[in-house]
Scaffold this motif. Structure first.
Motif, PDB file in Angstrom:
ATOM      1  N   ARG A 182      32.335  56.028  21.914  1.00 52.28           N
ATOM      2  CA  ARG A 182      33.650  56.445  22.195  1.00 52.28           C
ATOM      3  C   ARG A 182      33.632  58.162  22.175  1.00 52.28           C
ATOM      4  N   ARG A 183      33.119  58.721  21.325  1.00 47.90           N
ATOM      5  CA  ARG A 183      33.219  60.234  21.487  1.00 47.90           C
ATOM      6  C   ARG A 183      32.271  60.723  22.655  1.00 47.90           C
ATOM      7  N   LEU A 184      31.366  60.312  23.203  1.00 49.63           N
ATOM      8  CA  LEU A 184      30.872  60.510  24.322  1.00 49.63           C
ATOM      9  C   LEU A 184      31.732  60.286  25.419  1.00 49.63           C
ATOM     10  N   TRP A 185      32.386  59.164  25.578  1.00 48.40           N
ATOM     11  CA  TRP A 185      33.406  58.864  26.692  1.00 48.40           C
ATOM     12  C   TRP A 185      34.438  59.926  26.633  1.00 48.40           C
ATOM     13  N   ARG A 186      35.046  60.074  25.537  1.00 45.99           N
ATOM     14  CA  ARG A 186      36.166  61.138  25.598  1.00 45.99           C
ATOM     15  C   ARG A 186      35.681  62.581  25.875  1.00 45.99           C
ATOM     16  N   SER A 187      34.311  62.938  25.643  1.00 46.77           N
ATOM     17  CA  SER A 187      33.914  64.224  26.113  1.00 46.77           C
ATOM     18  C   SER A 187      33.770  63.976  27.434  1.00 46.77           C
ATOM     19  N   PHE A 197      31.149  54.383  17.495  1.00 44.04           N
ATOM     20  CA  PHE A 197      32.086  55.815  17.304  1.00 44.04           C
ATOM     21  C   PHE A 197      31.422  56.693  18.298  1.00 44.04           C
ATOM     22  N   LEU A 198      29.909  56.633  18.490  1.00 41.49           N
ATOM     23  CA  LEU A 198      29.153  57.489  19.273  1.00 41.49           C
ATOM     24  C   LEU A 198      29.808  57.601  20.540  1.00 41.49           C
TER      25      LEU A 198
END
Length: 108
Positions: free
Chosen positions: A22-27, A19-20
């Motif tokens: 995935r969030r970093l990739w989206r950012s 999840f971390l």
């Protein structure tokens, strides 16, 4: 028992890492989009600045020497400049008076 506990901890850590990540990739993707948009805005700004510089160069007043120009023409130019300055001063005074009137009506 220890095997089950450690298995749960490892799986939980991997899920959290997923999840971390995935969030970093989206950012990172969102940052890339914003940087692209900022680049487009900067290029538009550069184009507009170039257009304004050309316009200012075309409308630049004549500052050449006036040593042998007729004195009557020079006096007329000075009077015209003084009249323009006086008109700007009066317009500014009227604007200040209007602002003061607005303040007076607001506070009374």
């Amino acid at each position: 028992m220890w095997f089950a506990l450690w298995s749960v901890l490892v799986v939980g850590t991997l899920v959290g890492a997923f999840f971390l990540a995935r969030r970093l990739w989206r950012s990172v993707v969102a940052l890339g989009r914003e940087l692209a948009r900022a680049g487009e805005a900067a290029s538009e700004l550069a184009t507009r600045a170039e257009q304004l510089a050309e316009l200012a160069a075309r409308e630049r007043p004549d500052t050449s020497a006036t040593l042998f120009t007729d004195r009557d023409e020079l006096r007329a130019a000075v009077w015209r400049l003084r009249a323009d300055r006086r008109a700007r001063r009066e317009a500014r005074a009227e604007q200040h008076a209007a602002t003061a009137r607005g303040w007076r009506t607001y506070w009374t």
